[in-house]
Design a protein around this motif. Structure first.
Motif, mmCIF file in Angstrom:
data_model
loop_
_atom_site.group_PDB
_atom_site.id
_atom_site.type_symbol
_atom_site.label_atom_id
_atom_site.label_comp_id
_atom_site.label_asym_id
_atom_site.label_seq_id
_atom_site.Cartn_x
_atom_site.Cartn_y
_atom_site.Cartn_z
ATOM 1 N N VAL A 144 0.736 -1.262 0.088
ATOM 2 C CA VAL A 144 -0.283 -0.032 0.000
ATOM 3 C C VAL A 144 0.827 1.237 -0.053
ATOM 4 O O VAL A 144 0.463 2.323 -0.739
ATOM 5 C CB VAL A 144 -0.934 0.038 1.241
ATOM 6 N N ALA A 145 1.894 1.259 0.961
ATOM 7 C CA ALA A 145 2.653 2.506 0.936
ATOM 8 C C ALA A 145 3.402 2.905 -0.193
ATOM 9 O O ALA A 145 3.464 4.146 -0.812
ATOM 10 C CB ALA A 145 3.723 2.321 2.132
ATOM 11 N N ARG A 146 3.739 2.016 -0.944
ATOM 12 C CA ARG A 146 4.510 2.169 -2.196
ATOM 13 C C ARG A 146 3.491 2.565 -3.158
ATOM 14 O O ARG A 146 3.666 3.501 -4.272
ATOM 15 C CB ARG A 146 5.262 1.008 -2.766
ATOM 16 N N THR A 147 2.431 2.008 -3.396
ATOM 17 C CA THR A 147 1.414 2.083 -4.331
ATOM 18 C C THR A 147 0.854 3.539 -4.233
ATOM 19 O O THR A 147 0.460 4.085 -5.179
ATOM 20 C CB THR A 147 0.246 1.198 -4.375
ATOM 21 N N MET A 148 0.679 4.037 -3.235
ATOM 22 C CA MET A 148 -0.073 5.448 -2.812
ATOM 23 C C MET A 148 0.848 6.565 -3.417
ATOM 24 O O MET A 148 0.248 7.455 -3.872
ATOM 25 C CB MET A 148 -0.217 5.634 -1.450
ATOM 26 N N ASP A 149 2.134 6.151 -3.516
ATOM 27 C CA ASP A 149 2.935 7.183 -4.060
ATOM 28 C C ASP A 149 3.117 6.966 -5.883
ATOM 29 O O ASP A 149 3.796 8.010 -6.375
ATOM 30 C CB ASP A 149 4.408 7.116 -3.792
ATOM 31 N N LEU A 150 2.446 6.123 -6.336
ATOM 32 C CA LEU A 150 2.400 5.770 -7.761
ATOM 33 C C LEU A 150 1.624 6.585 -8.363
ATOM 34 O O LEU A 150 0.389 6.930 -7.916
ATOM 35 C CB LEU A 150 2.495 4.426 -8.070
ATOM 36 N N TYR A 151 1.801 6.842 -9.878
ATOM 37 C CA TYR A 151 0.640 7.572 -10.512
ATOM 38 C C TYR A 151 0.098 6.413 -11.372
ATOM 39 O O TYR A 151 0.501 5.417 -11.695
ATOM 40 C CB TYR A 151 1.387 8.573 -11.437
ATOM 41 N N PRO A 152 -1.213 6.768 -11.873
ATOM 42 C CA PRO A 152 -2.105 5.946 -12.543
ATOM 43 C C PRO A 152 -1.557 4.917 -13.652
ATOM 44 O O PRO A 152 -1.701 3.778 -13.868
ATOM 45 C CB PRO A 152 -3.403 6.782 -13.133
ATOM 46 N N HIS A 153 -0.569 5.729 -14.298
ATOM 47 C CA HIS A 153 0.257 5.025 -15.644
ATOM 48 C C HIS A 153 1.057 3.761 -15.124
ATOM 49 O O HIS A 153 1.596 3.335 -15.837
ATOM 50 C CB HIS A 153 0.851 6.052 -16.411
ATOM 51 N N GLN A 154 1.542 4.080 -13.788
ATOM 52 C CA GLN A 154 2.486 3.014 -13.384
ATOM 53 C C GLN A 154 1.863 1.890 -12.875
ATOM 54 O O GLN A 154 2.715 0.792 -12.299
ATOM 55 C CB GLN A 154 3.351 3.567 -12.147
ATOM 56 N N ILE A 155 0.585 1.788 -12.657
ATOM 57 C CA ILE A 155 -0.122 0.437 -11.826
ATOM 58 C C ILE A 155 -0.695 -0.242 -13.329
ATOM 59 O O ILE A 155 -1.205 0.446 -14.324
ATOM 60 C CB ILE A 155 -0.998 0.837 -11.019
ATOM 61 N N SER A 156 -0.833 -1.526 -13.119
ATOM 62 C CA SER A 156 -1.656 -2.345 -13.778
ATOM 63 C C SER A 156 -3.228 -1.966 -14.086
ATOM 64 O O SER A 156 -3.862 -1.197 -13.253
ATOM 65 C CB SER A 156 -1.420 -3.589 -13.709
ATOM 66 N N GLY A 157 -3.707 -2.344 -15.172
ATOM 67 C CA GLY A 157 -5.274 -2.207 -15.226
ATOM 68 C C GLY A 157 -5.999 -2.900 -14.067
ATOM 69 O O GLY A 157 -6.987 -1.996 -13.472
ATOM 70 N N GLY A 158 -5.725 -3.938 -13.788
ATOM 71 C CA GLY A 158 -6.569 -4.519 -12.516
ATOM 72 C C GLY A 158 -6.287 -3.850 -11.221
ATOM 73 O O GLY A 158 -7.381 -3.755 -10.606
ATOM 74 N N MET A 159 -5.066 -3.342 -11.092
ATOM 75 C CA MET A 159 -4.665 -2.751 -9.890
ATOM 76 C C MET A 159 -5.462 -1.312 -9.827
ATOM 77 O O MET A 159 -6.126 -0.750 -9.167
ATOM 78 C CB MET A 159 -3.452 -2.212 -9.789
ATOM 79 N N GLY A 160 -5.454 -0.676 -11.088
ATOM 80 C CA GLY A 160 -6.315 0.525 -11.256
ATOM 81 C C GLY A 160 -7.896 0.560 -10.910
ATOM 82 O O GLY A 160 -8.448 1.262 -10.323
ATOM 83 N N GLN A 161 -8.172 -0.829 -11.253
ATOM 84 C CA GLN A 161 -9.676 -0.873 -11.304
ATOM 85 C C GLN A 161 -9.860 -0.906 -9.726
ATOM 86 O O GLN A 161 -10.963 -0.745 -9.018
ATOM 87 C CB GLN A 161 -10.291 -2.123 -11.955
#
Lengths: 280, 245
Positions: A144-161
């Protein structure tokens, strides 16, 4: 077709665009309790327009009429835009198809989810971030901590959803409208996202309206299915096997199934469907 | 018809270098339909683009119709295989009339001006010849995908490379396009390589299916395997279970 304690009651919902006499949605009626209700149909059948009409998110050129459109016992159509804005996100949420287009591309994930928390709970920044982190954990985002700093283009579609679902279900809305929530996702992630959505909706005792073109998936996931064609609900089903209307049968037959191989797939016989009629 | 040995493709340089396709081999007989199924990012489209000659930094050996092709292909080699893309909304020039879309491959390959072939090409894919005058926005998604198929067939290739040809379409329209592809395959004895994430589509169309994961093939299934739901690897089994939700 009455549901005890309905969250949403819809009677004769009709939507027209601009000065066109064509009704994009024509006399749709249903009740939604704390259950999963599916809406299926082809593109242009009016299924997404139903979802948007319920959220009152149609463009100003659209005319929405209904003899009854009640959300938790109070009429929706007479509310002001200001009241609607308070309702959206808090009591009713819309999850859209493609996380790539519905997340803000220039804000980190954490900030976007925290923004929702600040808005709905009037929290301070720190509490909002804690709330967001908690919610992201509940949609099973690994780091979670790492993901919160990421921008939408850096995560996968499933994660984005999943992020979208976290953002939308943060305020525990009573009504969740999911418009093709999985059609931008891989089959292997699709099941996870649907199960997650189902868990959270059950937990909050909310109603879920799942809009999709995939009749097989909707049948596996929802308790009841509304089949729409040309703006009209032609059939309400609990099981695919019960399908009577030629349109529903045509849709089912058009799906390839390797377990029952055929040389040619059946295509919709639109003349026969129109002959049966699509009267509301 | 197609023979691929140890095909590898990598993107990026130095530390950011990512091996997308890891030394895969495959062969497709004439008239056969081979399916490649896998999740997004597994490298299935990259294999197809290398076969089509769109990506030129592959390593290994690709043989089309018995002759090995170089990274830069001769015109004759390019004529052998044509591609149909996923999204009919973005693969056709929005400001060209359909006729101009269809003659472009003819003219760029110096096969004459091609104007007389537009009508028959449209009729062959089940569209009226009068559609030649239209712009892409005047057609539906299914009709546009038919135009894309007609364009790929203009050069009379022996191989059609299909990259998710129906995933932007409704099931009812998908059925029509898949039927069209089956008919064309019979009429012209075409060889297909079909890439999709949808096992149902792959299973319907293909004689043989390769399951791809992280740049390698992990399983190979025959039509009979698909019918009975037989798989030989864990990943293929998971994919199967997820597909029939």
């Amino acid at each position: 077709m009455t549901v005890p304690d309905p969250i949403l009651t819809v009677r004769d919902l009709t939507v027209r665009f601009a000065r066109s006499s064509v009704k994009a949605v024509n006399g749709v009626s249903f009740d939604l309790g704390a259950e999963r209700l599916g809406v299926v149909g082809e593109s242009g059948s009016g299924k997404s327009t139903v979802g948007r009409a319920l959220m009152r998110l149609l463009p100003p050129s659209a005319t929405t009429e209904a003899s009854q459109l009640d959300f938790e016992g109070a009429p929706l159509l007479t509310r002001s835009e200001r009241e609607m804005r308070r309702l959206r996100g808090n009591d009713m949420a819309l999850i859209m198809q493609d996380p790539r287009y519905s997340l803000n591309p220039v804000l980190p994930i954490g900030k976007q989810v925290a923004e929702a928390a600040m808005l709905h709970f009037k929290l301070g920044k720190k509490d909002a971030y804690a709330r967001a982190a908690d919610m992201l954990g509940r949609v099973r985002i690994a780091d979670v901590a790492r993901t919160m700093d990421l921008y939408p283009h850096q995560i996968s579609g499933g994660m984005g959803q999943r992020v979208m679902i976290a953002m939308m279900l943060l305020a525990k809305p009573r009504l969740v409208i999911a418009d093709e929530p999985t059609s931008a996702l891989d089959v292997s992630v699709r099941g996870d996202v649907l199960r997650l959505l189902d868990d959270l909706v059950r937990e909050n005792n909310s109603g879920l309206l799942l809009i999709s073109h995939d009749i097989r998936m909707v049948a596996a996931f929802c308790e009841r299915i509304l089949v729409m064609y040309k703006g009209v609900v032609v059939e309400t089903l609990t099981k695919l096997e019960d399908a009577q209307h030629p349109y529903t049968r045509g849709l089912i037959a058009a799906m390839p199934d390797p377990r029952n191989p055929v040389r040619r797939l059946q295509v919709l016989d639109r003349k026969a469907i129109d002959a049966v009629g699509v009267q509301p | 018809m197609i023979d691929v040995k140890d095909l590898s493709v990598a993107f990026g340089q130095g530390e950011a270098r990512k091996q997308v396709v890891k030394s895969v081999s495959l062969s497709v007989a004439k008239g056969e339909t081979l399916g490649i199924v896998g999740e997004s990012g597994c490298g299935k489209s990259t294999v197809l683009r290398s076969l089509a000659g769109l990506d030129r930094h592959w390593e290994g050996e690709i043989k089309l119709a018995g002759t090995a092709v170089a990274k830069t292909r001769t015109r004759e080699q390019l004529l052998l295989a044509q591609m149909v893309f996923q999204d009919p909304y973005s693969s056709i020039h929005p400001r060209h009339r359909i006729e101009r879309v269809l003659v472009e491959p003819m003219q760029s390959m110096k096969r004459g001006d091609g104007w007389d072939k537009v009508g028959p090409a449209l009729e062959q894919v089940g569209l009226p010849a009068a559609f030649a005058e239209r712009f892409p926005h005047e057609l539906s998604g299914g009709q546009r995908q038919r135009v894309a198929i007609a364009r790929a067939l203009m050069l009379e290739p022996e191989v059609l490379l299909l990259d998710e040809p129906t995933s932007a379409l409704d099931v009812s329209v998908q059925a029509e396009v898949l039927n069209l592809l089956s008919d064309l395959r019979e009429q012209r004895n075409l060889t297909y390589v079909l890439v999709s994430h949808d096992l149902a589509v792959i299973g319907h169309m293909c004689d043989r299916v390769l399951v791809m994961k992280d740049g390698s093939f992990v399983d190979e299934l025959t039509r009979d395997d698909l019918k009975h739901g037989r798989t030989h690897s864990d990943y293929a089994r998971e994919l199967f279970a997820a597909s029939y939700l």
